[in-house]
Design an enzyme around this catalytic site. Structure first.
Site, PDB file in Angstrom:
ATOM      1  N   ASN A 158       0.811  -1.232   0.000  1.00  0.00           N
ATOM      2  CA  ASN A 158       0.000   0.000   0.000  1.00  0.00           C
ATOM      3  C   ASN A 158       0.837   1.272   0.000  1.00  0.00           C
ATOM      4  O   ASN A 158       0.469   2.245  -0.654  1.00  0.00           O
ATOM      5  CB  ASN A 158      -1.007  -0.015   1.153  1.00  0.00           C
ATOM      6  CG  ASN A 158      -0.328  -0.097   2.493  1.00  0.00           C
ATOM      7  OD1 ASN A 158       0.704  -0.735   2.636  1.00  0.00           O
ATOM      8  ND2 ASN A 158      -0.888   0.551   3.482  1.00  0.00           N
ATOM      9  N   GLU A 256       4.385  -4.763  12.255  1.00  0.00           N
ATOM     10  CA  GLU A 256       3.416  -3.666  12.058  1.00  0.00           C
ATOM     11  C   GLU A 256       2.270  -4.267  11.261  1.00  0.00           C
ATOM     12  O   GLU A 256       2.438  -4.578  10.077  1.00  0.00           O
ATOM     13  CB  GLU A 256       4.048  -2.523  11.251  1.00  0.00           C
ATOM     14  CG  GLU A 256       5.219  -1.844  11.919  1.00  0.00           C
ATOM     15  CD  GLU A 256       4.802  -0.885  13.029  1.00  0.00           C
ATOM     16  OE1 GLU A 256       3.591  -0.690  13.234  1.00  0.00           O
ATOM     17  OE2 GLU A 256       5.703  -0.365  13.697  1.00  0.00           O
ATOM     18  N   CYS A 290      -3.148   1.133   6.654  1.00  0.00           N
ATOM     19  CA  CYS A 290      -3.260   0.386   7.921  1.00  0.00           C
ATOM     20  C   CYS A 290      -3.994   1.211   8.966  1.00  0.00           C
ATOM     21  O   CYS A 290      -4.665   0.660   9.822  1.00  0.00           O
ATOM     22  CB  CYS A 290      -1.883  -0.010   8.406  1.00  0.00           C
ATOM     23  SG  CYS A 290      -0.755   1.379   8.548  1.00  0.00           S
ATOM     24  N   GLU A 468       8.108   1.412  15.309  1.00  0.00           N
ATOM     25  CA  GLU A 468       8.997   1.995  14.305  1.00  0.00           C
ATOM     26  C   GLU A 468       9.035   3.502  14.512  1.00  0.00           C
ATOM     27  O   GLU A 468       8.265   4.052  15.282  1.00  0.00           O
ATOM     28  CB  GLU A 468       8.492   1.670  12.901  1.00  0.00           C
ATOM     29  CG  GLU A 468       8.669   0.210  12.531  1.00  0.00           C
ATOM     30  CD  GLU A 468       8.460  -0.064  11.043  1.00  0.00           C
ATOM     31  OE1 GLU A 468       7.496   0.458  10.469  1.00  0.00           O
ATOM     32  OE2 GLU A 468       9.285  -0.808  10.470  1.00  0.00           O
TER      33      GLU A 468
HETATM   34  P1  NAD Z   1       0.558  -9.329   3.364  1.00  0.00           P
HETATM   35  O1  NAD Z   1       0.666  -9.741   4.778  1.00  0.00           O
HETATM   36  O2  NAD Z   1      -0.197 -10.172   2.434  1.00  0.00           O
HETATM   37  O3  NAD Z   1       2.006  -9.158   2.714  1.00  0.00           O
HETATM   38  C1  NAD Z   1       2.977  -8.284   3.254  1.00  0.00           C
HETATM   39  C2  NAD Z   1       4.345  -8.770   2.861  1.00  0.00           C
HETATM   40  O4  NAD Z   1       4.601 -10.002   3.511  1.00  0.00           O
HETATM   41  C3  NAD Z   1       4.524  -9.065   1.366  1.00  0.00           C
HETATM   42  O5  NAD Z   1       5.832  -8.699   1.000  1.00  0.00           O
HETATM   43  C4  NAD Z   1       4.325 -10.568   1.290  1.00  0.00           C
HETATM   44  O6  NAD Z   1       4.974 -11.138   0.179  1.00  0.00           O
HETATM   45  C5  NAD Z   1       4.972 -11.009   2.579  1.00  0.00           C
HETATM   46  N1  NAD Z   1       4.493 -12.268   3.164  1.00  0.00           N
HETATM   47  C6  NAD Z   1       3.234 -12.756   3.174  1.00  0.00           C
HETATM   48  N2  NAD Z   1       3.199 -13.919   3.843  1.00  0.00           N
HETATM   49  C7  NAD Z   1       4.453 -14.171   4.268  1.00  0.00           C
HETATM   50  C8  NAD Z   1       5.053 -15.224   5.032  1.00  0.00           C
HETATM   51  N3  NAD Z   1       4.358 -16.257   5.473  1.00  0.00           N
HETATM   52  N4  NAD Z   1       6.377 -15.156   5.283  1.00  0.00           N
HETATM   53  C9  NAD Z   1       7.101 -14.102   4.852  1.00  0.00           C
HETATM   54  N5  NAD Z   1       6.596 -13.095   4.128  1.00  0.00           N
HETATM   55  C10 NAD Z   1       5.283 -13.114   3.853  1.00  0.00           C
HETATM   56  O7  NAD Z   1      -0.005  -7.825   3.416  1.00  0.00           O
HETATM   57  P2  NAD Z   1      -0.386  -6.908   2.187  1.00  0.00           P
HETATM   58  O8  NAD Z   1      -1.677  -7.410   1.637  1.00  0.00           O
HETATM   59  O9  NAD Z   1       0.784  -6.718   1.311  1.00  0.00           O
HETATM   60  O10 NAD Z   1      -0.628  -5.522   2.945  1.00  0.00           O
HETATM   61  C11 NAD Z   1      -1.819  -5.196   3.544  1.00  0.00           C
HETATM   62  C12 NAD Z   1      -1.743  -5.402   5.037  1.00  0.00           C
HETATM   63  O11 NAD Z   1      -0.648  -4.688   5.582  1.00  0.00           O
HETATM   64  C13 NAD Z   1      -2.959  -4.860   5.741  1.00  0.00           C
HETATM   65  O12 NAD Z   1      -3.387  -5.765   6.729  1.00  0.00           O
HETATM   66  C14 NAD Z   1      -2.456  -3.581   6.400  1.00  0.00           C
HETATM   67  O13 NAD Z   1      -3.178  -3.171   7.527  1.00  0.00           O
HETATM   68  C15 NAD Z   1      -1.057  -3.951   6.725  1.00  0.00           C
HETATM   69  N6  NAD Z   1      -0.231  -2.758   6.895  1.00  0.00           N
HETATM   70  C16 NAD Z   1       0.183  -2.425   8.156  1.00  0.00           C
HETATM   71  C17 NAD Z   1       0.931  -1.270   8.356  1.00  0.00           C
HETATM   72  C18 NAD Z   1       1.389  -0.869   9.734  1.00  0.00           C
HETATM   73  O14 NAD Z   1       2.291  -0.044   9.822  1.00  0.00           O
HETATM   74  N7  NAD Z   1       0.832  -1.402  10.803  1.00  0.00           N
HETATM   75  C19 NAD Z   1       1.282  -0.478   7.267  1.00  0.00           C
HETATM   76  C20 NAD Z   1       0.859  -0.860   5.996  1.00  0.00           C
HETATM   77  C21 NAD Z   1       0.104  -2.015   5.828  1.00  0.00           C
END
Ligand code: NAD
Length: 487
Positions: A158, A256, A290, A468
């Site tokens: 995002n 996060e 997020c 962070e």
């Molecule tokens: P996601 O969890 O599907 O993927 C995030 C990253 O993790 C990607 O690079 C993905 O390839 C990797 N990944 C997924 N499963 C993994 C595993 N088992 N082992 C290692 N790596 C893995 O999330 P997304 O769909 O890319 O992003 C959306 C989510 O991120 C939402 O839930 C959002 O709230 C969260 N988010 C949180 C913050 C925060 O600061 N708290 C900021 C931005 C987004």
């Protein structure tokens, strides 16, 4: 092997040990969500690439040139990376726009924030101190902070460059080598960051960029015994899977994760300002944030009046191509994600939700090929409805009433998440009371989504572990060591 972030065949290579390496096989497609067209192919790292990245990172981090680099030299390097980001701002913003569909103004603002993050951590790197701890007899005792060695940063789609800067800058300032695994949806900004860092003079192997799927390269990196710490931003389910592996390795992790943030409007609030805050809080970035204020709590006495203003404003948002003049909302970042949003909205309707606006794709012909979805507000849902409890991560706002402060705090905190929150009121005493009782890592009062790089950020409950940003953002990537001198 190639020397740029894109080969003539159009497949983007990995960056390992300062070399550009195209992974064998067709790779995976980066798709423009505004048009449905393939941008290019991205290399999917294999187990051999992960092995090579970890080994070259360890080699690089042990080099005297990096290990013994003085703080002002490391800071100068971080500033040169910031300058490189600024110099490539248009390219970086465009890459983000064609990969996740955010409107142009948001893309350029996020690039500027990434450069600022590198500058901030250059400052922290030069000014952060070790500690002389209280004397205990004839000893001098010190606490000093050392890098873990090789750390892995895993980022979502995002706000790719913002998140990457938030991890890479402090991890480098702390003296680590980093392996960056960007989201499969937005791999390119990370590859460009790798190129910029190399050109700025970062020793080869100190920043490696390994692209691939989470279940492939991501999981392999987390499991690798040579990886000493993982910093992850993404969904709660992925965070939990990573934490399980980390538990077996007894490896520190920073997580996060997702949110379902309450956005509160009290009867005494400046309603026009609150409408703008609520609109930005949920519809900026098509709600794929997020900290999106996705649960709206409006005091019952003004609910009708407030919703009327809010709906009119939501309907005025222009959904269009992300680079179109005046576009307020671009597409959803991927077609698969739009389907998920649609199924969540369908579940809300099934549970008695009333679509007050939106709830469907726009009907303009020129948007038909893209992953667009209208700003959506849903009313009449029960607090335990699936759409109220679970993160939708899209332009969908669930509106609920509240009666008094106790009712409000109980409802707002009735969530497994605790990332952010906002309250609009003219009564600063009430704002203070509510802010102290909200279970959330950030509370905004009469504003929303204000973020400062110097203020620690993170989640309560299932929204994450660790903070962070700020000086704590540097300490995430260090371990303390006590040193005692007999005097
Ligand atoms: P996601 O969890 O599907 O993927 C995030 C990253 O993790 C990607 O690079 C993905 O390839 C990797 N990944 C997924 N499963 C993994 C595993 N088992 N082992 C290692 N790596 C893995 O999330 P997304 O769909 O890319 O992003 C959306 C989510 O991120 C939402 O839930 C959002 O709230 C969260 N988010 C949180 C913050 C925060 O600061 N708290 C900021 C931005 C987004």
């Amino acid at each position: 092997m190639s020397t740029s972030t894109q080969t003539p065949e159009g497949q983007k290579p990995l960056l390992i040990g300062g070399e550009w390496i195209v992974a064998p096989g067709a790779g995976f497609a980066s798709v423009n969500p505004a048009t449905g067209q393939t941008n290019y192919l991205i290399s999917a790292a294999t187990a051999e690439h992960v092995e090579a990245a970890v080994s070259s990172a360890w080699q690089a981090v042990r080099q005297k040139a990096w290990r013994d680099m003085l703080p002002h030299q490391r800071a100068a390097l971080l500033r040169r990376i910031a300058d490189g980001i600024d110099a490539n701002a248009q390219v970086l913003a465009r890459l983000q726009m064609i990969e996740n569909g955010k409107v142009w103004s948001e893309c350029t603002a996020q690039v500027a924030s990434a450069a600022a993050t590198f500058r901030y951590y250059a400052g922290v790197c030069e000014s952060v101190t070790a500690e002389v701890t209280p004397p205990r007899g004839n000893y001098l005792s010190l606490t000093q902070y050392e890098p873990y060695g090789v750390v892995v940063a895993i980022t979502p789609w995002n706000s790719p460059l913002t998140m990457e800067a938030q991890k890479v800058a402090p991890a480098l300032a702390a003296g680590n080598a980093v392996i960056l695994k960007p989201s499969e949806v937005t791999s390119s900004p990370a590859l460009e960051l790798g190129r910029i860092a190399l050109e700025a003079g970062l020793p080869p192997g100190i920043l490696n960029v390994v692209t691939g799927l989470g279940s492939g390269a991501g999981k392999l990196l987390v499991e690798h015994p040579g990886v000493r710490m993982v910093s992850f931003t993404g969904g709660t389910a992925s965070g939990r899977a990573i934490a399980r592996i980390a538990a077996d390795k007894l490896m520190p992790v920073a997580l996060e994760l997702g949110g379902k943030s309450p956005h509160i409007v009290c009867a005494d609030a400046d309603l026009d300002a609150a409408v703008e805050g609520v609109i930005g809080g949920i519809f900026e970035g098509s709600g794929q944030s997020c900290v999106a204020g996705s649960r709206l709590f409006v005091q019952r006495s003004i609910q009708q009046a407030f919703l009327e203003k809010l709906l009119a404003r939501a309907q005025s948002i222009r959904v269009d191509q992300p680079d179109a003049q005046g576009a307020g909302m671009g597409p959803i970042a991927s077609f698969a994600h739009r389907e998920k949003i649609e199924s969540m909205v369908a579940s809300a309707v099934k549970e008695g939700g009333e679509i007050l606006t939106g709830g469907c794709r726009p009907d303009a012909d020129h948007l038909a090929a893209g992953a667009y979805y209208l700003p959506t507000v849903i009313g009449s849902l029960k607090p335990d409805a699936y759409a109220v409890r679970e993160e939708i991560f899209g332009p969908v706002l669930c509106a609920l009433p509240f009666d008094d402060e106790d009712d409000l705090i109980a409802q707002a905190n009735d969530s497994v998440y605790g990332l952010a929150s906002g309250i609009w009121t003219a009564d600063y005493r009430r704002a203070w009371r509510v802010a102290r009782h909200l279970e959330a890592g950030s509370v905004w009062i009469n504003t929303y989504k204000q973020l400062s790089i110097s203020t620690p950020f993170g989640g309560f409950k299932q929204s994450g572990i660790g903070r962070e940003k700020g000086v704590s953002g540097l300490r995430l990537y260090q371990q303390s060591k006590g040193i005692y001198f007999a005097m």
